[in-house]
Design an enzyme around this catalytic site. Structure first.
Site, PDB file in Angstrom:
ATOM      1  N   HIS A   1       0.836  -1.213   0.000  1.00  0.00           N
ATOM      2  CA  HIS A   1       0.000   0.000   0.000  1.00  0.00           C
ATOM      3  C   HIS A   1       0.868   1.259   0.000  1.00  0.00           C
ATOM      4  O   HIS A   1       0.430   2.314   0.456  1.00  0.00           O
ATOM      5  CB  HIS A   1      -0.931   0.059   1.226  1.00  0.00           C
ATOM      6  CG  HIS A   1      -2.011  -0.978   1.237  1.00  0.00           C
ATOM      7  ND1 HIS A   1      -1.762  -2.322   1.304  1.00  0.00           N
ATOM      8  CD2 HIS A   1      -3.366  -0.863   1.203  1.00  0.00           C
ATOM      9  CE1 HIS A   1      -2.912  -2.985   1.305  1.00  0.00           C
ATOM     10  NE2 HIS A   1      -3.887  -2.142   1.245  1.00  0.00           N
TER      11      HIS A   1
ATOM     12  N   CYS B   1     -16.070   1.928   1.988  1.00  0.00           N
ATOM     13  CA  CYS B   1     -15.115   2.486   1.018  1.00  0.00           C
ATOM     14  C   CYS B   1     -15.446   2.052  -0.412  1.00  0.00           C
ATOM     15  O   CYS B   1     -15.180   2.804  -1.359  1.00  0.00           O
ATOM     16  CB  CYS B   1     -13.690   2.047   1.336  1.00  0.00           C
ATOM     17  SG  CYS B   1     -12.961   2.920   2.731  1.00  0.00           S
TER      18      CYS B   1
ATOM     19  N   GLU C   1     -18.438  -2.979   1.569  1.00  0.00           N
ATOM     20  CA  GLU C   1     -17.621  -2.053   2.356  1.00  0.00           C
ATOM     21  C   GLU C   1     -17.995  -0.606   2.079  1.00  0.00           C
ATOM     22  O   GLU C   1     -18.289  -0.227   0.942  1.00  0.00           O
ATOM     23  CB  GLU C   1     -16.140  -2.293   2.012  1.00  0.00           C
ATOM     24  CG  GLU C   1     -15.205  -1.456   2.859  1.00  0.00           C
ATOM     25  CD  GLU C   1     -13.741  -1.636   2.473  1.00  0.00           C
ATOM     26  OE1 GLU C   1     -13.399  -2.682   1.896  1.00  0.00           O
ATOM     27  OE2 GLU C   1     -12.954  -0.726   2.771  1.00  0.00           O
TER      28      GLU C   1
ATOM     29  N   CYS D   1      -9.931   2.428   7.391  1.00  0.00           N
ATOM     30  CA  CYS D   1      -9.939   3.143   6.116  1.00  0.00           C
ATOM     31  C   CYS D   1     -11.243   3.878   5.882  1.00  0.00           C
ATOM     32  O   CYS D   1     -11.264   4.921   5.234  1.00  0.00           O
ATOM     33  CB  CYS D   1      -9.661   2.184   4.964  1.00  0.00           C
ATOM     34  SG  CYS D   1     -10.778   0.786   4.912  1.00  0.00           S
ATOM     35  N   CYS D   2     -12.362   3.311   6.374  1.00  0.00           N
ATOM     36  CA  CYS D   2     -13.658   3.888   6.007  1.00  0.00           C
ATOM     37  C   CYS D   2     -13.968   5.219   6.684  1.00  0.00           C
ATOM     38  O   CYS D   2     -14.401   6.150   5.993  1.00  0.00           O
ATOM     39  CB  CYS D   2     -14.780   2.886   6.288  1.00  0.00           C
ATOM     40  SG  CYS D   2     -14.600   1.329   5.398  1.00  0.00           S
TER      41      CYS D   2
ATOM     42  N   GLY E   1      -0.214  -2.316  -5.716  1.00  0.00           N
ATOM     43  CA  GLY E   1      -1.229  -3.348  -5.518  1.00  0.00           C
ATOM     44  C   GLY E   1      -2.586  -2.735  -5.204  1.00  0.00           C
ATOM     45  O   GLY E   1      -3.621  -3.350  -5.468  1.00  0.00           O
ATOM     46  N   HIS E   2      -2.592  -1.565  -4.620  1.00  0.00           N
ATOM     47  CA  HIS E   2      -3.855  -0.887  -4.302  1.00  0.00           C
ATOM     48  C   HIS E   2      -3.908   0.452  -5.035  1.00  0.00           C
ATOM     49  O   HIS E   2      -3.322   1.423  -4.602  1.00  0.00           O
ATOM     50  CB  HIS E   2      -3.981  -0.662  -2.797  1.00  0.00           C
ATOM     51  CG  HIS E   2      -5.387  -0.366  -2.364  1.00  0.00           C
ATOM     52  ND1 HIS E   2      -6.206   0.528  -3.027  1.00  0.00           N
ATOM     53  CD2 HIS E   2      -6.129  -0.866  -1.346  1.00  0.00           C
ATOM     54  CE1 HIS E   2      -7.389   0.570  -2.423  1.00  0.00           C
ATOM     55  NE2 HIS E   2      -7.369  -0.258  -1.409  1.00  0.00           N
TER      56      HIS E   2
ATOM     57  N   GLU F   1     -13.101  -9.203   0.505  1.00  0.00           N
ATOM     58  CA  GLU F   1     -13.654  -7.866   0.282  1.00  0.00           C
ATOM     59  C   GLU F   1     -13.868  -7.650  -1.212  1.00  0.00           C
ATOM     60  O   GLU F   1     -13.634  -6.565  -1.736  1.00  0.00           O
ATOM     61  CB  GLU F   1     -12.704  -6.798   0.838  1.00  0.00           C
ATOM     62  CG  GLU F   1     -12.215  -7.120   2.243  1.00  0.00           C
ATOM     63  CD  GLU F   1     -11.250  -6.090   2.822  1.00  0.00           C
ATOM     64  OE1 GLU F   1     -10.825  -5.192   2.090  1.00  0.00           O
ATOM     65  OE2 GLU F   1     -10.948  -6.194   4.013  1.00  0.00           O
TER      66      GLU F   1
ATOM     67  N   HIS G   1     -10.739  -7.149  -5.678  1.00  0.00           N
ATOM     68  CA  HIS G   1     -11.008  -6.380  -4.462  1.00  0.00           C
ATOM     69  C   HIS G   1     -11.817  -5.134  -4.832  1.00  0.00           C
ATOM     70  O   HIS G   1     -11.432  -4.362  -5.706  1.00  0.00           O
ATOM     71  CB  HIS G   1      -9.670  -5.998  -3.829  1.00  0.00           C
ATOM     72  CG  HIS G   1      -9.805  -5.268  -2.539  1.00  0.00           C
ATOM     73  ND1 HIS G   1      -9.724  -3.899  -2.456  1.00  0.00           N
ATOM     74  CD2 HIS G   1     -10.006  -5.718  -1.278  1.00  0.00           C
ATOM     75  CE1 HIS G   1      -9.867  -3.526  -1.191  1.00  0.00           C
ATOM     76  NE2 HIS G   1     -10.037  -4.619  -0.459  1.00  0.00           N
TER      77      HIS G   1
END
Lengths: 654, 654
Positions: free
Chosen positions: B129, B343, B341, B420-421, B180-181, B325, B273
């Protein structure tokens, strides 16, 4: 004080002679057993025994799993009673010889441990399955003694028992531990039964009573063991081998998973890993049988009721939690997620058999036959060479990509990494005669209906009896007594049966069912014939509304057989189907389908597929359809597809 | 070639002035933001930045997660536009100063990496990340520039952008990798927007185009990276930090989880994801917006349709697979398991906003408001201090012991390991003005209805406009134009709305909706007033019958608001409840309930609890009950209990 309990008939005194269960015994002899022996041979499990016996065999990178050799030893012994087979018998005797050769002087016999960790013994009872394996070897060897009179096998089993007696107990210097996976308890009781030697019973008592105990000066054994291993080896021993470890961990905290969170006699609700649980409860029941211990008996009764009241799936299996193969909370019975392991149903069957012996009640037999017909048989394909580990009540293959469905399969496997179920089914099928009829002092208790010839060991002397039936395909059971004796014939009247009648030598005899059994007491003459007619129209079944996932749904059964719909007969998206309460269930004998089955049809409704957005303002239109159901035990024998047991029911005429 | 797209209004040119969304902006300013800043301070996230800036701060054993500082930086900048707060502004400026101090000379700025692994950089793009974090720092800093004109923040963000341009690209010596994200893509486009510098756009283009590429002489970057790390370090770097690793692994095989299984322009179905997916698709849309690339645009369109047609939950969120997720297979929408989620709904909202700009269509706005009202708002408690990560449509707390339910909660958490949210919601709430109205050359596109004052940058010059509404509580929207100009006012007519009317200065005006928007073209005079009246009776919604788990069920909505039943109003075992199709849905304004809501009632039926065995011969009796529903976004604000959105529907009059 030994409790007065119903006696099992010796294997040689109860032979299946016809009907569906005997067909499965034939499948065992002709397909399952040769196939499974071949797999064990190919996988290297038998080579490992040869190596432990001192022979040089080629090294393999994957040494195979000898754990299940014990169960197959057992199944083979039974199979040789079912059908003579000199070559197979020689092979079995050779194997027994190898095992005795491999056995250490003190009786220890565990080829995989002997080969891989010869100096380690009983270091990781929590996770190693070490005694579980010893137990199955003992049971297998004892079956060879019981079924075939093999004294070498008895000697070998005794050796293992002696080893356990020597290593385990409360005396100083002995291990105050017990296996993470119960099974050895059943083996010890069986060894006691074969030898009459009290020390094996005492060893069983130790394992039952010690489990889950702890105190200020007596830490919980599993705590102590893990602490010792960390200190001695810097890490858990063998525990790290479990690929399931991460999933299990949440349930390990207090060892509930292992039935070691409380002492046995304090257990009230069934919890933990389903197979471990039922096996341990069997051990408790065995001990209660022998000691007449009422407290232990009360615990067994409460555990059984816990299963029956909230934790048994409609197919007679248990273990709602798919990840830890575990017993869930009461009424949490998700049909598409429950594990319902074949071995767990076998465990429940064995537990029910013991409860039946302890305090005869038709409820035990009712549950046993549900487990037998709807999970044990479902666990094997009709060709005997494909197996289910899990037996869910609903499979939508489209969703099986999901990680929460990792245990669910729409197709039986040919073999598995953890092949515990196939040989377990094999041994249970082999010894079915043991469970059909039990004997009181002057009573015959017929618990499972099957073609059978048996000899009852009544107090007044042996009495021969024959049973002829096509049950569970048909509800007519004919029992002929072949010797003169005054005794009571007790016949289980399943709770699902609303109408039944009893005929004696062709004449209707009034009889009431008490605790699930109808009784006929008389002086029987050779040739006297009792006929029980159980009405078994197909019927709808509903779950307690507390079963969240099954609300407003209905399933169909016929006698003890559960039914299901398959995609092969009904098209895709079975969740679209509704069953009106007014639809008549019709049965049809289909000789050429799935080995010969009654299918059930009913007029149903199905939501029609219509193009449109994912979410819509109106409900879909319905079309009429003919819903076709087949017995659950026959599912997944055609092309892969959806399967569903419960259907939403529409109530008309509101 | 730049595509002609709808323009966003600058934040300063679009301020919410009333209605429900503005209430949430107040909650943001008064509760959420102070609470979240306090958490970051307590957790050590800010201390880590101070340490990176060279200050001595007490060491902590748990260093906190600075990942989300970027999002809170962003939310704080927006909050300062919503309400002046000199102390908060000083704090923000101080933080920007610290960040600039901490930033390496080449622009790299990642306090946690700088503190813990100062010599490592971009070693494990697959799992670390690292650029995701850089992206959020950039976005936060750019928000400070956009909202507050802070030049230091812009400098700092540019530095990060320069660092990325220097390290990544196809030129020799640069890394041909990507994170990756995804997230840095959005930040780079924003930086390009703020500076006009092409190199940032080129860097975005590189990240979009390079992702998922491989060939004989050009291995897949993630393959290459893992191989390099095994050779260099003997193990994966940072990858092993993921506690989710075991669960994700099944989906890693081809990097679908990371949207790196195919090059971007070959993507057609949304997979992997959910948050990663939506963020990356945003990056694709941003690039398509700038380049007019039709192939990329077609990919975006297809991905959006994939969501809409089979993968969006009724609450506007996505990600059916609870363990990874992830986006599941079409029509697999289990209400009690889907991850949904918060997010991911934000990501879908952001993707929809871009699609709306690219090719205006009411369908995008319809989906955006579903996500906003039913997941983003549901993600926060009414007190602003409790948050949901997952937003399932059904919760039965009794079953939450199960491992497959590990992500499902019946109560919002105060904070989480992976927070994160909450800051993501905070930043979205802060910038809502950006999404309400978009501007064409000579058109105003009203996409979200809320109290608003804005200035449209029409070609003919700025035009001020005011919107007053209690939407989504009421369906009346009044728009007043404050300047003279000839332009087309376009108003979104939600697809759920069956009846609507448009009034111009009090008189009904005929208008038809085209692609989900009604148009009013005229020369507007100051004070001209358009009123849109959307009928929004509560209504039933049904899923496509291919949605296996939702068959024969109905949910209730009112306008864009989804409704649910809670145990607090309806007692336990909500699965017992059936809704007849003939029951009238009635709405009631309840001023004192849950901050003021319309509740919905309907006469329903409920299976009665009756003692008996687990499985029974007959269905349970039904009782009448008054089903009471509350808006989904308000659930879990009272005592903990069950919640359910879909109910089986009984069709009467068959």
């Amino acid at each position: 004080m030994k409790r007065e309990v119903l006696k099992e008939l010796p294997l040689s005194a109860a032979a299946l002679t016809g009907g569906m269960l005997q067909e499965y015994q034939q499948l065992l002899v002709e397909e399952m057993l040769p196939y499974q022996i071949e797999i064990l041979e190919q996988g290297g499990a038998l080579d490992m025994i040869r190596r432990a016996a001192g022979y040089r065999v080629p090294e393999r990178t994957e040494p195979g799993r000898p754990t299940d050799v014990g169960k197959l030893l057992e199944a083979t012994a039974y199979a040789l009673l079912l059908r003579e087979d000199p070559a197979l018998k020689r092979k079995l005797e050779e194997l027994i010889g190898l095992l005795e050769q491999a056995q250490y002087a003190d009786g220890y016999l565990h080829p995989i441990m002997q080969a891989s960790r010869p100096s380690d013994r009983f270091l990781s009872l929590l996770m190693s399955h070490e005694m579980y394996t010893l137990g199955h070897y003992m049971e297998g060897l004892l079956a060879c003694y019981e079924a075939l009179g093999n004294e070498q096998a008895l000697r070998c089993a005794r050796g293992i028992g002696d080893c356990l007696c020597q290593w385990f107990g409360t005396e100083p210097g002995k291990i105050r531990g017990y296996d993470g996976h119960p099974e050895v308890e059943l083996a010890l009781y069986r060894l006691y039964g074969c030898t009459g030697e009290k020390k094996y019973l005492e060893c069983l008592r130790f394992f039952v009573e010690e489990r889950g105990r702890s105190g200020p000066e007596h830490p919980h054994y599993f705590d102590w063991e893990q602490q010792r291993n960390r200190e001695k080896f810097g890490k858990p021993v063998l525990g790290e081998l479990s690929r399931w470890a991460d999933r299990h961990r949440p349930y390990w905290g207090n060892y509930e998973y292992f039935q070691a969170h409380l002492p046995a006699r304090q257990l009230r609700e069934p919890t933990g890993h389903a197979v471990r649980a039922t096996y341990f409860y069997c051990g408790m029941a065995d001990l209660a049988m022998e000691t007449g211990d009422e407290e232990l008996m009360e615990a067994c009764r409460s555990l059984w009721q816990g299963f029956e009241q909230g934790n048994v799936a409609l197919n007679g299996s248990i273990g709602q939690d798919g990840f830890w193969e575990g017993i869930g909370r009461a009424y949490d019975l998700p049909p598409d997620y429950s594990y319902n392991e074949t071995c767990a149903a076998i465990g429940l069957f064995l537990f029910g058999h013991r409860m039946m012996r302890l305090e005869p009640d038709g409820a035990y037999g009712d549950q046993m036959e549900l487990s037998l017909y709807n999970t044990v048989l479902a666990g094997t394909s009709l060709d005997g060479r494909h197996y289910f580990y899990c037996n869910p009540l609903e499979v939508w293959p489209h969703s099986l990509y999901r990680y929460d469905k990792i245990h669910i399969q729409a197709r039986r496997y040919e073999w598995d990494d953890c092949p515990c179920c196939p040989p377990n089914e094999a041994r249970l099928l082999g010894e079915l005669g043991r469970f059909a009829v039990l004997s009181g002092r002057q009573e015959a208790w017929v618990n499972l209906y099957t073609g059978l010839r048996c000899t009852l060991p009544l107090d007044s002397g042996p009495v021969r009896m024959e049973m002829v039936t096509e049950y569970p395909r048909e509800g007519r059971i004919r029992i002929t007594v072949l010797d003169s004796a005054r005794f009571t014939l007790r016949l289980r009247i399943p709770a699902w049966c609303r109408e039944w009648r009893l005929l004696l030598n062709g004449e209707r005899t009034p009889a009431a069912a008490e605790k699930g059994f109808a009784a006929l007491e008389r002086s029987w003459q050779p040739g006297d014939c009792a006929v029980l007619e159980l009405e078994m129209p197909c019927r709808r079944v509903y779950a307690d509304p507390r079963a969240y996932h099954l609300a407003h749904q209905t399933a169909v059964m016929r006698g003890p057989l559960l039914y299901c719909a398959e995609q092969a007969d009904n098209g895709e998206l079975l969740s679209r189907i509704l069953l009106p309460d007014s639809s008549v269930l019709e049965e049809h004998w289909e000789e050429d389908l799935l080995g010969g089955v009654y299918t059930v049809t009913a007029e149903a409704r199905r939501a029609m597929l219509q193009e449109g957005p994912l979410y819509r303002a109106g409900p879909p239109a319905w079309e009429k359809m003919q819903l076709k159901l087949v017995p659950y035990y026959t599912w997944a024998n055609r092309e892969e597809g959806e399967m569903r047991v419960f259907f939403p029911e529409i109530r008309t005429g509101l």
